[in-house]
Design a protein around this motif. Structure first.
Motif, PDB file in Angstrom:
ATOM      1  N   ALA A 279       3.048  -8.040   7.345  1.00 53.90           N
ATOM      2  CA  ALA A 279       2.818  -9.320   6.685  1.00 53.90           C
ATOM      3  C   ALA A 279       1.349  -9.722   6.763  1.00 53.90           C
ATOM      4  O   ALA A 279       0.780 -10.251   5.797  1.00 53.90           O
ATOM      5  CB  ALA A 279       3.701 -10.392   7.320  1.00 53.90           C
ATOM      6  N   LEU A 280       0.731  -9.470   7.910  1.00 54.99           N
ATOM      7  CA  LEU A 280      -0.689  -9.793   8.069  1.00 54.99           C
ATOM      8  C   LEU A 280      -1.531  -8.979   7.094  1.00 54.99           C
ATOM      9  O   LEU A 280      -2.475  -9.506   6.478  1.00 54.99           O
ATOM     10  CB  LEU A 280      -1.115  -9.515   9.508  1.00 54.99           C
ATOM     11  CG  LEU A 280      -2.560  -9.832   9.886  1.00 54.99           C
ATOM     12  CD1 LEU A 280      -2.858 -11.315   9.685  1.00 54.99           C
ATOM     13  CD2 LEU A 280      -2.822  -9.435  11.332  1.00 54.99           C
ATOM     14  N   ALA A 281      -1.213  -7.704   6.912  1.00 55.10           N
ATOM     15  CA  ALA A 281      -1.940  -6.863   5.964  1.00 55.10           C
ATOM     16  C   ALA A 281      -1.774  -7.380   4.540  1.00 55.10           C
ATOM     17  O   ALA A 281      -2.729  -7.403   3.749  1.00 55.10           O
ATOM     18  CB  ALA A 281      -1.452  -5.422   6.069  1.00 55.10           C
TER      19      ALA A 281
ATOM     20  N   LEU B  36       8.842  -0.799   1.410  1.00 52.95           N
ATOM     21  CA  LEU B  36       8.198  -1.017   0.111  1.00 52.95           C
ATOM     22  C   LEU B  36       6.905  -1.818   0.274  1.00 52.95           C
ATOM     23  O   LEU B  36       5.910  -1.557  -0.413  1.00 52.95           O
ATOM     24  CB  LEU B  36       9.161  -1.740  -0.829  1.00 52.95           C
ATOM     25  CG  LEU B  36      10.395  -0.934  -1.245  1.00 52.95           C
ATOM     26  CD1 LEU B  36      11.352  -1.814  -2.046  1.00 52.95           C
ATOM     27  CD2 LEU B  36      10.003   0.291  -2.062  1.00 52.95           C
ATOM     28  N   LEU B  37       6.892  -2.786   1.194  1.00 50.51           N
ATOM     29  CA  LEU B  37       5.654  -3.536   1.444  1.00 50.51           C
ATOM     30  C   LEU B  37       4.558  -2.612   1.958  1.00 50.51           C
ATOM     31  O   LEU B  37       3.385  -2.758   1.579  1.00 50.51           O
ATOM     32  CB  LEU B  37       5.919  -4.653   2.455  1.00 50.51           C
ATOM     33  CG  LEU B  37       6.764  -5.831   1.950  1.00 50.51           C
ATOM     34  CD1 LEU B  37       7.161  -6.737   3.107  1.00 50.51           C
ATOM     35  CD2 LEU B  37       6.011  -6.627   0.884  1.00 50.51           C
ATOM     36  N   GLY B  38       4.921  -1.660   2.819  1.00 48.42           N
ATOM     37  CA  GLY B  38       3.935  -0.692   3.281  1.00 48.42           C
ATOM     38  C   GLY B  38       3.369   0.110   2.130  1.00 48.42           C
ATOM     39  O   GLY B  38       2.155   0.404   2.080  1.00 48.42           O
ATOM     40  N   GLU B  39       4.216   0.465   1.149  1.00 49.89           N
ATOM     41  CA  GLU B  39       3.734   1.195  -0.026  1.00 49.89           C
ATOM     42  C   GLU B  39       2.822   0.333  -0.889  1.00 49.89           C
ATOM     43  O   GLU B  39       1.845   0.826  -1.469  1.00 49.89           O
ATOM     44  CB  GLU B  39       4.931   1.691  -0.847  1.00 49.89           C
ATOM     45  CG  GLU B  39       5.729   2.786  -0.156  1.00 49.89           C
ATOM     46  CD  GLU B  39       6.790   3.360  -1.081  1.00 49.89           C
ATOM     47  OE1 GLU B  39       6.575   3.367  -2.317  1.00 49.89           O
ATOM     48  OE2 GLU B  39       7.833   3.796  -0.578  1.00 49.89           O
ATOM     49  N   ILE B  40       3.133  -0.958  -0.990  1.00 51.15           N
ATOM     50  CA  ILE B  40       2.265  -1.866  -1.758  1.00 51.15           C
ATOM     51  C   ILE B  40       0.892  -1.955  -1.105  1.00 51.15           C
ATOM     52  O   ILE B  40      -0.140  -1.956  -1.796  1.00 51.15           O
ATOM     53  CB  ILE B  40       2.914  -3.257  -1.874  1.00 51.15           C
ATOM     54  CG1 ILE B  40       4.148  -3.182  -2.782  1.00 51.15           C
ATOM     55  CG2 ILE B  40       1.915  -4.284  -2.413  1.00 51.15           C
ATOM     56  CD1 ILE B  40       4.967  -4.453  -2.831  1.00 51.15           C
ATOM     57  N   ILE B  41       0.864  -2.018   0.214  1.00 52.04           N
ATOM     58  CA  ILE B  41      -0.424  -2.043   0.929  1.00 52.04           C
ATOM     59  C   ILE B  41      -1.219  -0.787   0.604  1.00 52.04           C
ATOM     60  O   ILE B  41      -2.433  -0.852   0.349  1.00 52.04           O
ATOM     61  CB  ILE B  41      -0.174  -2.175   2.449  1.00 52.04           C
ATOM     62  CG1 ILE B  41       0.403  -3.559   2.759  1.00 52.04           C
ATOM     63  CG2 ILE B  41      -1.471  -1.939   3.231  1.00 52.04           C
ATOM     64  CD1 ILE B  41       0.994  -3.681   4.148  1.00 52.04           C
ATOM     65  N   GLU B  42      -0.560   0.347   0.575  1.00 51.94           N
ATOM     66  CA  GLU B  42      -1.248   1.600   0.236  1.00 51.94           C
ATOM     67  C   GLU B  42      -1.749   1.582  -1.206  1.00 51.94           C
ATOM     68  O   GLU B  42      -2.886   1.993  -1.489  1.00 51.94           O
ATOM     69  CB  GLU B  42      -0.292   2.778   0.449  1.00 51.94           C
ATOM     70  CG  GLU B  42       0.081   2.985   1.910  1.00 51.94           C
ATOM     71  CD  GLU B  42       1.013   4.169   2.104  1.00 51.94           C
ATOM     72  OE1 GLU B  42       1.476   4.744   1.092  1.00 51.94           O
ATOM     73  OE2 GLU B  42       1.274   4.527   3.270  1.00 51.94           O
ATOM     74  N   ALA B  43      -0.905   1.093  -2.131  1.00 51.63           N
ATOM     75  CA  ALA B  43      -1.284   1.086  -3.549  1.00 51.63           C
ATOM     76  C   ALA B  43      -2.475   0.180  -3.819  1.00 51.63           C
ATOM     77  O   ALA B  43      -3.348   0.507  -4.632  1.00 51.63           O
ATOM     78  CB  ALA B  43      -0.082   0.646  -4.385  1.00 51.63           C
ATOM     79  N   ARG B  44      -2.537  -0.963  -3.131  1.00 50.57           N
ATOM     80  CA  ARG B  44      -3.619  -1.928  -3.399  1.00 50.57           C
ATOM     81  C   ARG B  44      -4.875  -1.639  -2.589  1.00 50.57           C
ATOM     82  O   ARG B  44      -5.985  -2.027  -2.979  1.00 50.57           O
ATOM     83  CB  ARG B  44      -3.154  -3.361  -3.108  1.00 50.57           C
ATOM     84  CG  ARG B  44      -1.935  -3.847  -3.846  1.00 50.57           C
ATOM     85  CD  ARG B  44      -1.807  -3.365  -5.285  1.00 50.57           C
ATOM     86  NE  ARG B  44      -2.997  -3.593  -6.084  1.00 50.57           N
ATOM     87  CZ  ARG B  44      -3.266  -2.988  -7.216  1.00 50.57           C
ATOM     88  NH1 ARG B  44      -2.428  -2.065  -7.675  1.00 50.57           N
ATOM     89  NH2 ARG B  44      -4.355  -3.254  -7.899  1.00 50.57           N
ATOM     90  N   SER B  45      -4.753  -0.974  -1.444  1.00 53.69           N
ATOM     91  CA  SER B  45      -5.927  -0.724  -0.593  1.00 53.69           C
ATOM     92  C   SER B  45      -6.538   0.654  -0.805  1.00 53.69           C
ATOM     93  O   SER B  45      -7.699   0.881  -0.451  1.00 53.69           O
ATOM     94  CB  SER B  45      -5.548  -0.875   0.884  1.00 53.69           C
ATOM     95  OG  SER B  45      -4.718   0.190   1.317  1.00 53.69           O
ATOM     96  N   GLY B  46      -5.763   1.597  -1.340  1.00 54.31           N
ATOM     97  CA  GLY B  46      -6.247   2.963  -1.482  1.00 54.31           C
ATOM     98  C   GLY B  46      -6.253   3.733  -0.184  1.00 54.31           C
ATOM     99  O   GLY B  46      -6.831   4.828  -0.104  1.00 54.31           O
ATOM    100  N   ARG B  47      -5.612   3.188   0.843  1.00 55.80           N
ATOM    101  CA  ARG B  47      -5.511   3.849   2.142  1.00 55.80           C
ATOM    102  C   ARG B  47      -4.049   3.900   2.556  1.00 55.80           C
ATOM    103  O   ARG B  47      -3.234   3.095   2.096  1.00 55.80           O
ATOM    104  CB  ARG B  47      -6.309   3.082   3.207  1.00 55.80           C
ATOM    105  CG  ARG B  47      -7.805   3.222   3.101  1.00 55.80           C
ATOM    106  CD  ARG B  47      -8.507   2.313   4.096  1.00 55.80           C
ATOM    107  NE  ARG B  47      -8.731   0.974   3.542  1.00 55.80           N
ATOM    108  CZ  ARG B  47      -9.263  -0.039   4.227  1.00 55.80           C
ATOM    109  NH1 ARG B  47      -9.599   0.126   5.507  1.00 55.80           N
ATOM    110  NH2 ARG B  47      -9.449  -1.217   3.643  1.00 55.80           N
ATOM    111  N   SER B  48      -3.712   4.830   3.443  1.00 59.12           N
ATOM    112  CA  SER B  48      -2.355   4.825   3.976  1.00 59.12           C
ATOM    113  C   SER B  48      -2.150   3.531   4.761  1.00 59.12           C
ATOM    114  O   SER B  48      -3.105   2.902   5.231  1.00 59.12           O
ATOM    115  CB  SER B  48      -2.126   6.025   4.895  1.00 59.12           C
ATOM    116  OG  SER B  48      -2.842   5.877   6.113  1.00 59.12           O
TER     117      SER B  48
END
Length: 452
Positions: free
Chosen positions: A74-76, A172-184
């Protein structure tokens, strides 16, 4: 003990609470840290992080903290929102090739997408810990997406209407973080959260964990006996519960959550933290926010979250407005969440008896006080009453004894001694316990049973 700035009275009471809980529930090792205002005032470990070598649990022992990881997710998300990379009101489908019931990021954060649990984490934990194999394909992200897409018929309500705790949603939230940040997700969390908060040993990496010289051995409780097992590292579900950390490093995270900054580092603004801590969705266990839950304790509000991998467990919580925070971790998972123990610690630090504001301790003490061997007049009928979690079991001895019955408290206030027996036929029978100077009596159907 590592260190303490608590009063001697509080320190002794805290140690007694923890060790008695640990002994009662056969927990090999447990570690604790307490924050007061912006200072760490108590850290320690009890028992063994590994029974075979009898190496002690300490405040620096690394544990699998399980769902405590969700607040890091959530913080990410909030950090990405502040950077303008997403909004919590965005539909999930704007960022990923899956559309879980038309849910938004907010719906996933609050477990309110309308999709019930799909059992992904449970499947992976059982598989990786060598406990059980349910036979569901779940080796990579493609398998996971297939699992979600084909569960459309499982949807039980519109988004925002019903709370279903969902590890899949946080995956899915972890995947969104990856999609928007370009990092795992792991890299983003390490760079943007763990490093600024000086959590250098905290990791999602199994190899880093295994190479550390102070780590837990995971234990599964097999009929109450701790049995060592494998650490259920789940690459697919790091986001909902993959963090490995120590209670000492978690105090840095607590101090940031409580004060809005840690040693000058502020991964997100105070407004974003307040949004995380707010109660957005009502649940039976208290309002749920973004990776945090709110509960009432001695006229105060506790913001906290527990976690369990089945072979380790944890709790992180603090009093809204500051004062105290607590981090707990254990190398097994008893039959209740560590939130009960964490809230008991906070109650004690507030000067209350943990049994009063924390129902878990009072209920279990009351239930345990009713267990034992019973007999009717002159021993013509004998029975045993035992505790099974939050209920009692009554089993008669001798011929025609049957299979026993479950005794369920009739009200939340079990001090009144009112229970009901749930019969195999589905019928109920009133059961009453009465205490006097001569002992405890149980009244069930035709019998008056005296505890002996």
């Amino acid at each position: 003990m590592d260190s303490s700035k608590l009063s001697e009275t509080d320190e002794r009471a805290l140690e007694s609470l923890l060790v008695e809980w640990q002994t009662d529930h056969r927990v090999p090792g447990v570690s604790v840290a307490v924050v007061r205002d912006d200072e760490v005032v108590f850290v320690d470990g009890y028992g063994s992080r590994d029974l075979a070598s009898n190496r002690p649990a300490t405040s620096d022992t690394l544990y699998g903290v399980a769902s405590v990881t969700k607040s890091f997710v959530a913080l990410a998300i909030m950090r990405l929102q502040e950077a303008g990379d997403l909004r919590v009101t965005d539909p999930v489908a704007d960022h990923l090739p899956v559309d879980p019931n038309g849910a938004t990021i907010h719906d996933l954060l609050t477990h309110s997408s309308g999709m019930p649990s799909l059992g992904v984490s449970e499947t992976l934990i059982s598989r990786r810990a060598g406990l059980e194999e349910v036979g569901i394909p779940m080796a990579d992200r493609g398998d996971f997406h297939y699992h979600v897409r084909n569960a459309a018929d499982e949807v039980a309500d519109d988004p925002g209407e019903r709370f279903f705790y969902s590890n899949s949603g946080y995956m899915l939230l972890g995947e969104i973080i990856e999609a928007r940040s370009g990092r795992s997700f792991d890299e983003y969390a390490a760079d943007e959260i763990l490093e600024p908060l000086e959590m250098a040993r905290s990791t999602f990496d199994a190899d880093e964990f295994e190479s550390d010289d102070n780590v837990m051995t995971p234990y599964v409780l097999d009929e109450g006996k701790p049995e060592p097992t494998a650490l259920p590292v789940r690459e697919l579900s790091h986001a909902p519960g993959g963090l490995l950390s120590s209670v000492r490093e978690l105090t840095n995270y607590l101090r940031f959550q409580m004060r809005g900054e840690f040693e000058g580092a502020s991964p997100v603004s105070r407004d974003s933290l307040d949004a995380m801590h707010a109660g957005h969705v009502d649940t039976d266990a208290g309002p749920y926010g973004y990776g945090w839950r709110r509960r009432e304790l001695s006229d105060r509000t506790v913001v906290g979250h527990s976690g369990s991998l089945g072979v380790s467990s944890s709790y992180l919580g603090f009093l809204a407005g500051g004062d105290y925070g607590v981090a707990l971790a254990a190398n097994t998972a008893p039959d209740h969440g560590l939130s009960a123990l964490g809230e008991g610690v906070l109650a004690l630090l507030l000067g209350a008896n943990p049994e009063e504001p924390t129902p878990f301790f009072g209920r279990r003490k009351r239930l345990d006080g009713l267990t034992g061997e019973y007999e009717a007049y002159r021993g013509v009928k004998r029975a045993t009453i035992s505790r099974d979690g939050e209920v009692l079991r009554l089993a008669f001895e001798g011929p025609h004894s049957g299979s026993g019955v479950t005794l369920i408290p009739a009200t939340r206030d079990i001090e009144d001694g009112e229970f009901y027996a749930l019969l195999p036929s589905g019928e109920r029978r009133t059961v009453t316990f009465e205490e006097s100077d001569s002992g405890v009596d149980c009244f069930y159907e035709r019998w008056r049973l005296h505890r002996v």
